[in-house]
Every structure is written in structure tokens, then in C-alpha cells.
Write an enzyme that holds these catalytic residues in place. Structure first.
Site, PDB file in Angstrom:
ATOM      1  N   GLU A 107      -3.898  -1.467   4.434  1.00  0.00           N
ATOM      2  CA  GLU A 107      -4.078  -0.055   4.688  1.00  0.00           C
ATOM      3  C   GLU A 107      -5.530   0.329   4.600  1.00  0.00           C
ATOM      4  OE1 GLU A 107      -1.226   2.098   2.342  1.00  0.00           O
ATOM      5  OE2 GLU A 107       0.212   1.689   3.765  1.00  0.00           O
ATOM      6  N   GLU A 151       5.337  -2.839   6.802  1.00  0.00           N
ATOM      7  CA  GLU A 151       5.927  -1.947   5.827  1.00  0.00           C
ATOM      8  C   GLU A 151       6.711  -0.847   6.398  1.00  0.00           C
ATOM      9  OE1 GLU A 151       3.375  -0.493   2.700  1.00  0.00           O
ATOM     10  OE2 GLU A 151       2.001  -2.247   2.649  1.00  0.00           O
TER      11      GLU A 151
HETATM   12  P1  P53 Z   1       4.234   3.803  -2.924  1.00  0.00           P
HETATM   13  C1  P53 Z   1      -0.041   6.065   0.689  1.00  0.00           C
HETATM   14  C2  P53 Z   1       0.505   6.636   2.105  1.00  0.00           C
HETATM   15  C3  P53 Z   1       1.222   5.311   2.544  1.00  0.00           C
HETATM   16  C4  P53 Z   1       1.380   4.050   2.039  1.00  0.00           C
HETATM   17  O1  P53 Z   1       3.704   3.140  -1.682  1.00  0.00           O
HETATM   18  C5  P53 Z   1       0.803   3.919   0.919  1.00  0.00           C
HETATM   19  C6  P53 Z   1       0.141   4.765   0.134  1.00  0.00           C
HETATM   20  C7  P53 Z   1      -0.438   4.578  -1.189  1.00  0.00           C
HETATM   21  O2  P53 Z   1       0.597   4.811  -2.243  1.00  0.00           O
HETATM   22  O3  P53 Z   1       0.776   2.693   0.278  1.00  0.00           O
HETATM   23  C8  P53 Z   1       1.789   1.549   0.890  1.00  0.00           C
HETATM   24  O4  P53 Z   1       4.364   2.393  -3.909  1.00  0.00           O
HETATM   25  C9  P53 Z   1       0.958   0.303   0.206  1.00  0.00           C
HETATM   26  C10 P53 Z   1       1.914  -0.261  -0.740  1.00  0.00           C
HETATM   27  C11 P53 Z   1       2.951   0.951  -1.323  1.00  0.00           C
HETATM   28  C12 P53 Z   1       3.606   1.284  -0.332  1.00  0.00           C
HETATM   29  O5  P53 Z   1       2.878   2.127   0.728  1.00  0.00           O
HETATM   30  O6  P53 Z   1       3.267   4.537  -3.550  1.00  0.00           O
HETATM   31  O7  P53 Z   1       0.485  -0.810   1.190  1.00  0.00           O
HETATM   32  O8  P53 Z   1       1.039  -1.125  -1.547  1.00  0.00           O
HETATM   33  O9  P53 Z   1       3.652   0.393  -2.666  1.00  0.00           O
HETATM   34  C13 P53 Z   1       4.454   2.375  -0.984  1.00  0.00           C
HETATM   35  O10 P53 Z   1       5.572   4.390  -2.902  1.00  0.00           O
END
Ligand code: P53
Length: 480
Positions: free
Chosen positions: A179, A378
Site C-alpha cells: 500500500e 487484500e
Molecule cells: P486494518 C487503511 C485503509 C485501507 C487499508 O486494515 C489499510 C489501511 C491501514 O489501516 O491497510 C491494509 O487492520 C493493510 C493491512 C491492514 C488491512 O488493510 O486497519 O495492508 O496491513 O491490516 C486492514 O483493519
């Protein structure tokens, strides 16, 4: 409709995690402190604190996480039971180079990933590896100021070379920076720190820091692509961006233009990683703002010679923007401050707007812009789960979310001609949230018995979604 169904037989179904969010063992076998090790537990709506080193009396959820470091054989076995074809994780940089600036790598760290990848391969699961996923050595922050410093390019490429060499026969799919475009929300301390190990000092302009760090990172990424291809020409090395389509709030031309500018700002990193050059608007923008960045002609040559092989992206949500009078003429915007609520979409408990069709939109937009194979690395729903007395977890909401997104993904392949490599839902086993440091914000098919209040047995239980996803993979996405 089976006639138009077109996922191929090699489609990479799997799941995704990041080292710091599940391994734990933060100071085991020579591992150094990483930036994730100095972030405390937050809560829904409560930011994580970034402390000055590891301090007594603070709660650092990544230190133990779900102890995947010791429990992974059991976890990989469960992934195999679901039928995973691939498993996306990252290599904790601080296990390989504990401080980041050493000459020689830490053999115990390298050995851990050998064992982990061998375990995956034993079950026919291909490791898909991110080099840097929010976990650079903390020493590099303290001594060099993180990615504000050009020296980072050398430290990163040294790390990349070592792991490419070591795992060249075990790993085929790689990504450079997770990201990388998250830091467009540079006014949030979290984003610049997790992406780039940067804490803006008083008087420093975080926007300028973001453009400088982003430049060094795209250069480092291009060099890593070149190094990787020299080591093994079969490597597929991708970019990885957080794909959040930004819609205009209405059909008002100014809103449409505002959304266009917002998209340019959010995706310039991928423009550089894919096209090997800066987009024209950005060259102008950086001049107009007198950022006076350290961008050399040699750097621009490097960018040209290391374009990525595919586009990896996360997809959770879409956002919307509306123009305002103060926008003229630049239409610049600050992320997160100017998003408006989309009345057509529901949101998760954490306020992430749920938009399955937005995934198909995103895939089309990315394909028109980049013309590359795509990998959805993801996707998922963070939610509170209930472990019942009989040790079941009924997460129908998660199944609904994933089903709708997979439908849209399949439509994009069947009707829009997208070349899609695979799909790895986020947090296939419950882990520590990056954004909030919570365990209670869960994404997994596998429940881990540990919560924010401090209860922990670390036992694993299969959720309803576990059986559902197994069926999805078995039918190659036909039986949703
Ligand atoms: P969490 C923000 C917006 C979109 C994805 O996020 C993001 C974030 C950061 O918070 O992160 C990605 O755990 C990232 C992962 C993360 C996952 O999305 O905040 O690549 O490390 O855990 C979900 O709910």
C-alpha cells in the site's frame, strides 16, 4: 452463468497476512525492533500511539500477536484444509537485518522463512511475498529518519537482494512496498510512519516528506525489480496499492473534476511503478509548490528500467468527494478530511463504506490505466465475532461481504477482460489490526481466541466462513 464464467484453473485462491500482524516473537532469534513494535493498542476511533522506543508499561499488541512464529505449522495446515493455492505474507525486514544497516543478514531469521515456505510448498501452497509491509527496522527511523533519507534505497535493495537470492527457488510472486500510496493521507501520523518510518517534526511539511519518501521508494522498487529479474527471470514482481476508488459526490462538473484530481493524487505511485515516469500533472504540481525535492536524472533512468510485472492491490471500500469554492484552480485535497458520505452505501462498524460493485469499477479503471495483470491481494470485512459456547462462530456478514465481492470480481473477468492472477482475502486468520492495533477487529476464516481486554488462549477455531471459503475454492469460484 456458467457460459461466461472464466476463472482459469490456475487461479490463485488464498489468503493474506503481514509478518508483524501475526508472527509475534518480536525479539526472538535475533530479530530487531521494527516500527510495528513501538505502536500501542488503540481502539475503534482511538489512534494507536507511537512511542519513543519500546517503553515499560505500554501495551504493544504486535509483540506477541497470534504467535504465528511458533504456531505456523498448525495454521498452514488449516489453510491447506481450505484448499489454499497461495499464501500472501511478508518477510519481517527486522528478522533479516535487525538494525537495517548491517552488512550481513541474520541467519536465524532467514532460516525461519525457509521453514515457513517449505511448509507451504509441502501442501502445494505458493508463498506470495511482500518485501516491506509496515515493518521496517526501527533503528533506521532513529538514525536515518526513515525514507526521508536517500540511504534507505541502499538498505532496502540490500535486503531485497538477500531474500531474492535465498528464496529464488521457493517464491515466484513478490511485491515491493505494501500500500505504497497509503501515505497520500500524510497528515495522519499513522500513514507516514507505517509506510515510510517518518515522524514529521514541527515546521516540516508532511506533504513534501511524502513526495520525497515516495520518490526514494519508487526508485528502490524499480531497483528491486531489476535485481529480482537478474536473480530469477521467472520472478513476477508487483506493485501494491490500496485501491480506494474516489467517486464524485454528484454529477456536478466540479465534483467530477475534483474526484479526478483525487484519483491522480492517490495513484501517482502506481503510475511511476508501472509507466516508469512521473505523471505530467505531478511534475507541474511539485514545481508549483516549490518542494525542491531530491530527484536526480539518474533516478529518472532507474524508474524507466524497473517497471513492475503486475499490479497487486487491496480493496475494502470506496470513497466520495465534493468540490468546494476554495478548490479553484488546483482542486487539491487532503485525504480523509474531505470524503463525504455516500448515501447509497452501508459501512462497516469501523466506518469503511462497503461497495462490492466498486471492485469491478476499480478493476476496469486499473486495467484501462495500466494494462497489467492484476492480483487482488487484500479484501475483507473487519467485524466483531462471537465465539459461541459450542466453539462455533457464525459470521454470515463476512460471507455476504466476500460473496458479493467475488461475484463482482468474476464479472470483471468474464465481461471486462481483466487478467486476474488471484484473490487473497485479508487476515485469513484473525490477527492484529494495522489501523487500530485491535484483535477484536477480525477478518479471519479462523478465529483466534484472544481479545482486546487481555483474554488469550491463542486457540484456533474454524468460523462458518472457513467451510464456505473451502467450498468456493473447491468449485473454483462457482459455488458461492
Ligand atoms: P486494518 C487503511 C485503509 C485501507 C487499508 O486494515 C489499510 C489501511 C491501514 O489501516 O491497510 C491494509 O487492520 C493493510 C493491512 C491492514 C488491512 O488493510 O486497519 O495492508 O496491513 O491490516 C486492514 O483493519
Amino acid at each position: 452463468n456458467s457460459k461466461t464464467f472464466s476463472l482459469n484453473d490456475h487461479f490463485l485462491w488464498g489468503g493474506a497476512v503481514a509478518a508483524h500482524q501475526l508472527e509475534g516473537a518480536w525479539n526472538v532469534d535475533g530479530k530487531g525492533i521494527s516500527i510495528a513494535d513501538v505502536m500501542t493498542q488503540g481502539a475503534n476511533g482511538v489512534e494507536r500511539k507511537i512511542t519513543d522506543g519500546v517503553l515499560d508499561g505500554e501495551n504493544y499488541p504486535n509483540h506477541e500477536a497470534i504467535d504465528f512464529y511458533h504456531l505456523y505449522p498448525e495454521d498452514i495446515k488449516l489453510f491447506a484444509e481450505m484448499g489454499f493455492k497461495c499464501f500472501r505474507t511478508s518477510i519481517a525486514w527486522s528478522r533479516i537485518f535487525p538494525q537495517g544497516d548491517e552488512d550481513l543478514p541474520n541467519e536465524a531469521g532467514l532460516k525461519f522463512y525457509d521453514d515457513l515456505f517449505d511448509t507451504c510448498l509441502k501442501y502445494g501452497i505458493k508463498p506470495v511475498i511482500t518485501l516491506s509491509h509496515f515493518e521496517m527496522p526501527y533503528h533506521l527511523v532513529q538514525v536515518y529518519g526513515g525514507w526521508r533519507n536517500r540511504k534507505m534505497i541502499g538498505f532496502f535493495t540490500k535486503f531485497a537482494r538477500v531474500v531474492f537470492e535465498r528464496y529464488k527457488d521457493k517464491v515466484e510472486y513478490w511485491m515491493t512496498f505494501n500500500e505504497i500510496n497509503n501515505q497520500t493521507s500524510y497528515d495522519m501520523t499513522f500513514s507516514l510512519f507505517t509506510n515510510s518510518g517518518i515522524l514529521a517534526k514541527t515546521g516540516e511539511d508532511p506533504e513534501k516528506l511524502m513526495y520525497q519518501a515516495g520518490h526514494y521508494e519508487t526508485v528502490a522498487s524499480a531497483l528491486a525489480v531489476q535485481i529480482g529479474h537478474q536473480i530469477n527471470p521467472n520472478f513476477k514482481i508487483g506493485a501494491m496499492i490500496a485501491m480506494i476508488p474516489i467517486y464524485p459526490a454528484s454529477s456536478k462538473p466540479a465534483d467530477i473534476f475534483k474526484a479526478e484530481k483525487a484519483m491522480q493524487i492517490r495513484y501517482w505511485f502506481a503510475d511511476v511503478q508501472v509507466n516508469g515516469r512521473y505523471p505530467d500533472w505531478l511534475v507541474k504540481y511539485q514545481q508549483n509548490h516549490h518542494f525542491d525535492l531530491d530527484i536526480t536524472l539518474a533516478d529518472l533512468d532507474v524508474l524507466k528500467s524497473g517497471p513492475v510485472d503486475y499490479l497487486g492491490f487491496s480493496y475494502y471500500m470506496s470513497a466520495s468527494v465534493a468540490a468546494s469554492e476554495s478548490d479553484e484552480p488546483e482542486y487539491g485535497y487532503k485525504e480523509n478530511h474531505k470524503f463525504v458520505k455516500n448515501p447509497y452505501l452501508a459501512a462497516s462498524d469501523w466506518g469503511w463504506q462497503i461497495d462490492p460493485q466498486g471492485l469491478r469499477y476499480a478493476m476496469n479503471w486499473l486495467n484501462d490505466r495500466y494494462h497489467l495483470p492484476q492480483f487482488i491481494v487484500e479484501n475483507g470485512l473487519g467485524a466483531i465475532d462471537q465465539l459461541e459456547d459450542d466453539q462455533t462462530i457464525h459470521d454470515a456478514y463476512r460471507i455476504d461481504y466476500l460473496r458479493e465481492h467475488i461475484r463482482q470480481m468474476e464479472l470483471a473477468v468474464a465481461y471486462d477482460g481483466i487478467n486476474l492472477i488471484g484473490y487473497t482475502p485479508w487476515g485469513c486468520i484473525d490477527l492484529v489490526s494495522a489501523g487500530t492495533g485491535q484483535m477484536d477487529k477480525r477478518y479471519g476464516f479462523i478465529y483466534v481466541d484472544k481479545n482486546d481486554a487481555g483474554h488469550s488462549t491463542l486457540k484456533r477455531y474454524k468460523k462458518d466462513s472457513f467451510y464456505w471459503y473451502k467450498k468456493v475454492i473447491q468449485s473454483n469460484g462457482r459455488d458461492l
